[in-house]
Design an enzyme around this catalytic site. Structure first.
Site, mmCIF file in Angstrom:
data_model
loop_
_atom_site.group_PDB
_atom_site.id
_atom_site.type_symbol
_atom_site.label_atom_id
_atom_site.label_comp_id
_atom_site.label_asym_id
_atom_site.label_seq_id
_atom_site.Cartn_x
_atom_site.Cartn_y
_atom_site.Cartn_z
ATOM 1 N N GLY A 113 58.432 -73.196 21.626
ATOM 2 C CA GLY A 113 57.745 -72.319 22.567
ATOM 3 C C GLY A 113 58.407 -70.970 22.730
ATOM 4 N N TRP A 114 59.110 -70.498 21.702
ATOM 5 C CA TRP A 114 59.664 -69.145 21.847
ATOM 6 C C TRP A 114 59.308 -68.220 20.682
ATOM 7 C CZ3 TRP A 114 64.642 -72.279 22.635
ATOM 8 C CH2 TRP A 114 65.076 -72.832 21.428
ATOM 9 N N CYS B 240 54.174 -74.176 20.862
ATOM 10 C CA CYS B 240 54.370 -74.431 19.431
ATOM 11 C C CYS B 240 55.412 -75.527 19.381
ATOM 12 C CB CYS B 240 54.799 -73.167 18.708
ATOM 13 S SG CYS B 240 56.113 -72.231 19.519
ATOM 14 N N SER B 241 56.530 -75.335 18.727
ATOM 15 C CA SER B 241 57.553 -76.370 18.761
ATOM 16 C C SER B 241 58.470 -76.139 19.963
ATOM 17 C CB SER B 241 58.367 -76.369 17.464
ATOM 18 O OG SER B 241 57.523 -76.690 16.388
ATOM 19 N N ASN C 206 56.165 -83.788 13.483
ATOM 20 C CA ASN C 206 57.107 -83.767 14.593
ATOM 21 C C ASN C 206 57.099 -85.064 15.399
ATOM 22 O OD1 ASN C 206 58.866 -81.520 15.214
ATOM 23 N ND2 ASN C 206 57.033 -80.270 14.981
#
Lengths: 542, 621
Positions: B339-340, B336-337, B248
């Site tokens: 966040g959900w 995380c990426s 990322n």
């Protein structure tokens, strides 16, 4: 007493580690003829710790510096570690345990010395004689009789004195049948299914040999079995070997029933694993369960590779097939493999559990184990000599009985209300089959038990288990009698690893035990209040 | 309705996918605007909601008709055989249209009418009040406050309006930090542990790239650690595998550099992304959908699907989080990426381990409302409510439910609810019958006016809560009784009751659960009866102290007590719901099981020659 020669050291200071949850114990370690004792110091509050030496499956010693460590792996799958002060003491104790735990003599084994308080010798040994089962059969049908042809065990050393056979077949014919069957195990009645009038029979393989010998009496016996059920009844011979293996057995004098010789009977082959491959499966499963750190993938692949659940599935589905033949198709079923003392008993006993509600009660199940395993001549002494940890060269070991218990556990999980006994009884039977202070599982046949005077000189496990204080552990609080057959699912999605046994000593005592206690509470609450409401209601008067 | 051409087809066969006897039920298939309904000849109804349909397949024509296979999101798989190909084609086309709606307004929730008036509907929506929940946790307090920064969804569209942040974090810091976080999802409070004064916070990944920094973001993290008076360092949990996080960085995102943030301990926990999870579930379903599995098929399939490994990873992450708070007293920031997904899993499971309130029926609803719905788990995309990008669909929430199920298995007394509750919630995240799970974030839900146009699921579950109670629950455990699950591999089992919930033949034949529940009920009723009787006796006694009369009284009361009667015949009534003609326990039938394939050997009549032989044999003897 010759034990004293095997005991090399009197005592030593030691620390005992009993797995992740129990706290370690310290004290004086002591080896006696049958036990390993650890007595905590005088100031300690905890009781004496005791291990039956027969229970030790393998022993591993390690010394470093001036102390040593002994790892004991027990037949009930528990692993114990002893840290002992003194190298000499360690080695001596290890050698003593090694020698004493592998004694082969039956009559010097602990059951012959065990005299528990509150139990009388000879109690419960007469709970389950074949005569008793015959009485039940006789009430249901007149086509069968109790034969005492094997009174002196001369016909068949692995059968009990009395067996149930077709009324139309006389004792002389039985004698000739016995010569035609391996080990003399001629076809006998295992279960009479009253609703359909058909029967479940068991035997060993016929000794047809390469010349395809026949035996008129044997053919007559099976014909009589069909005729006894009802005119025109059909029969199935369920061979627990593959067709090929059955054929191959002819080379060594065995074989299987020729179609032409047994009209009305049809042969089915359902191969079940036995002997060493089954033992190996057990060993590998236990090995897999011992590894706590393994990844999910490794665990699943080990579970697959050991194949234990495949054996469970096969055993259950074969038993269901037999039960279906008897209960649904109105056919007689004869089950045999080669010797007729292992997978044969597995199938006949499970089929009865599926069909017969009375075998699902506490007493009925004990009777089933006694009748279909112990008296039917399952060689416990040989099969359960060692459990999953032994490094000894395996000879006759095989966990057939454990496989049976596992299948029963699966039934209990699928029908949680239908068995009067709970997991506790199954665990107890597993433990006692491998090493026990009671005499019930000693020896490999009735004949041997008679020679050793097991009945008069040891206590019966059943009298031990049926004491009131044991009941809460052994019974299923949710039991509801039901007159119906229980047909289990044998899909893998439904079968499960028996964690209560295989992981019993590995996982921490699960909260599920607490939950079980709560179930008991709810149930007993209900029973006392439900049955005697007037008592509580009249309380204010007192 | 314009999609429905045929509304009724007769003589349709329904096959059971696990029955080997190829037994089928014949009946009539009806197509309504919302459901596909099959009524068999015994008048048993099978309802399939269009929104539950994940896949419809028309297989090649056979002699008996045209097979239509429907796979549902609740893991039901039905296999119809429609006699005429034309009908099958019509149904197939209609279902294709009806199962994939383009607009929210066409979903079932907008037409579902449970006959409630507006105020009842509103009350239903007010049942779960998150402000109340934060108050229960103990915020706002001297360290944490309600921020109005996102009141108008200006900073972050996918967050709720009301957010709790450290009191010392000023608005410019929040705004600055949000610009440095993917989708503006800056660190906010998810759970506050009142005893430990430690917090679980959540956010999305930082836009750090290879070297970017953001002072405001660093300040905000510092503010979070300062809000914990006991422990000055905090954990930052990146729930992704390290490799994914590093990749990322090339896109200008990434993870926190420990050198730039004071007092943080950075940790990867390695939960895979939504695409891996989607294909893992796919594989799992392929394996267990086959009938007559061998041991090696089943376990190698289970292994190669990786499903249980992923479940274990989520569970391990939640345990890490709970330990950080319980043992080290440290606050934790989870991301995380975006966040959900993984963040929601870990935060909610972590809170569930820490706080026994979330293990109650109401508390579990609150937990889902807070960590999943309000913080913008994209339910509509993950569940495929609308005809959208199939790559956005992923069983993230299903995994959460499965983790909770594993916990209920390990701690049978710690949850107020039972498995049926989890299954019911799973049913409704896909059903689109209630408004709760529609849309992807709060802002979208407000725009859809869900609270005015649809109903909330929770009051309906609460009304039915008897069905969802765990009879073994012991409510006495203290609020902060933390669960410490054991995650050794053999504690993870295949969840048959989820993935085979509609394959009745695979289930245990008797339910312990119902029995215990009933017994519990009756115990309570009996106790009540006893009290009633006692008080009656006392009353009479006061009037007349005659022993004989009391006896008479007992006699007269006894037969009147209906519960006693029911308890006496209780066994016959509820335990043996059996058809005596069949003489087996319900659901247990040899014909439904694998071993029955050999039954064919039984039912095959003996060939002619043999029966002749048999006849001859009988004659000769």
């Amino acid at each position: 007493m010759e034990f004293s020669e095997l005991i090399r050291t009197g005592r030593a200071q030691a620390k005992l580690l009993r797995g992740p949850e129990a706290p370690p114990l310290r004290g004086t370690l002591c080896v006696t003829g049958h036990h390993l004792l650890l007595s905590p110091g005088p100031q300690a509050t905890s009781d004496l710790w005791l291990l039956l030496l027969r229970r030790v499956d393998s022993i591993e010693k390690r010394v470093s510096g001036d102390s040593g460590t002994i790892t004991l792996r027990c037949k009930d799958l528990r692993v114990l570690q002893l840290d002992i002060e003194g190298v000499e003491a360690t080695l001596d104790i290890a050698r003593s345990i090694e020698a004493l735990s592998s004694l082969e003599s039956v009559i010097t084994s602990f059951p012959f010395f065990y005299r528990p308080k509150g139990l009388r010798l000879g109690d419960a040994w007469h709970f389950h004689p074949p005569e008793r089962y015959y009485k039940r059969v006789a009430r249901e049908t007149n086509a069968w009789r109790l034969s005492e042809v094997n009174e002196d065990f001369s016909l068949c050393p692995s059968y009990p004195r009395a067996v149930i056979v077709p009324r139309a077949v006389d004792d002389d014919a039985l004698a000739r049948c016995a010569r035609f069957r391996q080990g003399g195990r001629f076809p006998v009645l295992s279960y009479h299914h009253a609703p359909s009038g058909t029967v479940l029979l068991r035997s060993s393989q016929p000794l047809t040999g390469p010349q395809k010998r026949r035996c008129a009496e044997d053919e007559e016996l099976l014909r009589a079995a069909l005729a006894g059920a009802r005119p025109g009844a059909r029969g199935f011979i369920l061979d627990t070997r593959s067709a090929q293996a059955a054929k191959q057995a002819r080379v060594t004098g065995g074989g299987t029933e020729a179609k032409a010789a047994y009209p009305g009977w049809k042969r089915l082959h359902r191969p079940l694993e036995r002997g060493w491959p089954l033992q190996e499966s057990f060993v590998r499963l236990v090995e897999a369960c011992g590894d706590l750190e393994q990844s999910m993938d490794r665990w699943l692949s080990q579970l697959e590779a050991c194949h234990w659940l495949a054996h469970v599935k096969e055993a259950l589905s074969t038993a269901c097939l037999a039960a279906q033949g008897v209960g649904r198709e109105g056919a007689c079923v004869l089950v045999h493999g080669a010797e007729g003392t292992d997978s044969t008993l597995l199938v006949t006993s499970l089929a009865q559990l599926i069909l017969d509600p009375s075998s699902r009660t506490m007493a009925g199940f004990q009777e089933l184990v006694e009748r279909e395993w112990i008296q039917a001549g399952h060689p416990f002494q040989l099969r359960c000599a060692h459990s999953a940890f032994s490094h000894a060269r395996p000879k006759h070991e095989a966990p057939t009985f454990l496989l049976f218990l596992d299948c029963v556990w699966q039934l209990g999980r699928q029908f949680p209300l239908s068995l009067e006994f709970g997991e506790g009884l199954l665990l107890a039977l597993f433990e006692h089959a491998y090493a026990s202070p009671f005499g019930t599982f000693l020896c490999s046949s009735e004949k041997e038990r008679c020679l050793c005077e097991v009945r008069t000189r040891t206590h019966s496990l059943w009298s031990g288990l049926n004491q009131p204080k044991e009941q809460r552990k052994l019974r299923n609080p949710l039991y509801v009698p039901s007159p119906l057959a229980i047909w289990p699912s044998v899909e893998l999605q439904t079968l499960r690893l028996w964690q209560g046994l295989f992981l019993r000593w590995i996982r921490p005592p699960e909260p599920s035990e607490v939950a079980w206690e709560k179930v008991w509470q709810i149930v007993t609450d209900k029973k006392t209040e439900g049955c005697e409401p007037t008592v509580s209601a009249s309380e204010p008067r007192l | 309705m314009e999609h429905i051409r045929t509304t009724k087809v007769e003589q349709v066969k329904l096959l059971d996918r696990f029955s080997t006897s190829n037994k089928s039920l014949t009946g009539t298939l009806y197509l309504t605007a919302t459901h596909l309904l099959f009524i068999d000849s015994h008048q048993k109804e099978t309802w399939i909601l269009h929104h539950h349909i994940a896949l419809v397949e028309k297989l090649a024509l056979t002699t008996s008709g045209c097979p239509l296979v429907i796979q549902c999101k609740n893991f039901r798989i039905v296999h119809f055989i429609v006699p005429r190909e034309r009908d099958c084609h019509d149904i197939y086309n209609s279902l294709l249209q009806l199962s994939k709606q383009a607009k929210y307004e066409d979903l079932y929730a907008f037409s579902y009418n449970p006959k409630q008036n507006d105020s009842e509907r509103l009350q239903g929506w007010q049942l779960i009040d998150l402000a109340e929940e934060y108050k229960r946790m103990g915020v706002p307090n001297s360290n944490w406050q309600l921020s109005d920064a996102n009141r108008e969804y200006k900073i972050c569209e996918t967050y709720p309006r009301e957010l709790y942040v450290p009191r010392i974090a000023s608005k410019p810091i929040i705004v600055g930090s949000s610009k440095f976080r993917s989708k503006g999802r800056f660190p906010v409070l998810s759970y506050y542990h009142q005893n430990k004064e430690a917090a679980i916070c959540r956010c999305s990944q930082p836009l750090s790239g290879f070297s970017a920094r953001c002072l405001e973001d660093e300040h905000l993290l510092q503010a979070i650690s300062k809000a914990n008076p006991v422990n000055r360092y905090m954990y930052v949990m990146d729930t992704r595998p390290k490799l994914n996080a590093m990749a990322n960085r090339a896109a200008g995102k990434g993870y926190e550099n420990e050198d730039n943030y004071s007092n943080i301990r950075f940790q990867f926990v390695g939960i895979e992304n939504i695409h891996v999870m989607r294909s893992s579930l796919q594989k799992l379903l392929e394996v267990n959908g086959t009938k007559g599995l061998s041991v090696s098929d089943f376990y190698s399939g289970l292994e190669s699907s990786g499903w249980l490994r992923h479940i274990k990873a989520v569970m391990d992450a939640a345990i890490f989080l709970a330990k950080a708070i319980m043992v080290e007293n440290a606050s934790v920031l989870v991301h995380c990426s975006d966040g959900w997904d993984r963040t929601s899993q870990v935060c909610s499971l972590g809170s569930l381990l820490l706080d026994s309130y979330y293990r109650t029926i109401k508390g579990f609803m609150v937990l889902i409302e807070k960590d999943w719905i309000s913080f913008g788990h994209k339910f509509s995309e993950r569940c495929g409510h609308l005809d959208g990008d199939p790559k956005e669909v992923s069983p993230v929430f299903t995994q959460f439910l499965e983790c909770v199920w594993h916990l209920t298995e390990q701690f049978p007394q710690d949850f107020e609810f039972n498995e049926a509750f989890l299954l019911q919630i799973h049913e409704h995240i896909h059903s689109c019958q209630f408004g709760n799970f529609l849309g992807n974030c709060q802002k979208e839900r407000e725009e859809l006016k869900l609270k005015e146009k649809t109903y909330s699921l929770w009051p309906f579950l609460l009304d039915d809560q008897k069905k969802y109670l765990n009879p073994l629950y012991s409510s006495k455990s203290p609020k902060f009784a933390v669960l410490e699950p054991n995650t050794v591999s053999f504690n993870f089992k295949f969840w048959r009751n989820m993935y085979h919930q509609f394959d009745r033949t695979l289930h245990p034949r008797q339910s312990v659960f119902n029995i215990i529940m009933n017994m519990n009920e009756q115990n309570k009723q009996l106790e009540k009866d006893i009290k009633d009787l006692e008080s009656k006796i006392k009353q009479r006694k006061n009037r007349q102290t005659d022993g004989i009369l009391t006896k008479e009284l007992l006699h007269s009361v006894h037969p009147e007590s209906p519960t006693l009667k029911t308890s006496l015949c209780f066994k016959e009534q509820t335990l043996l719901p059996v058809n005596h003609a069949l003489r087996t326990i319900e659901g247990s039938n040899p014909a439904d099981n694998r071993y029955s394939e050999y039954a064919e050997e039984f039912s095959k009549s003996e060939p002619g020659v043999v029966s002749l032989e048999y006849g001859v044999a009988r004659m000769t003897c």
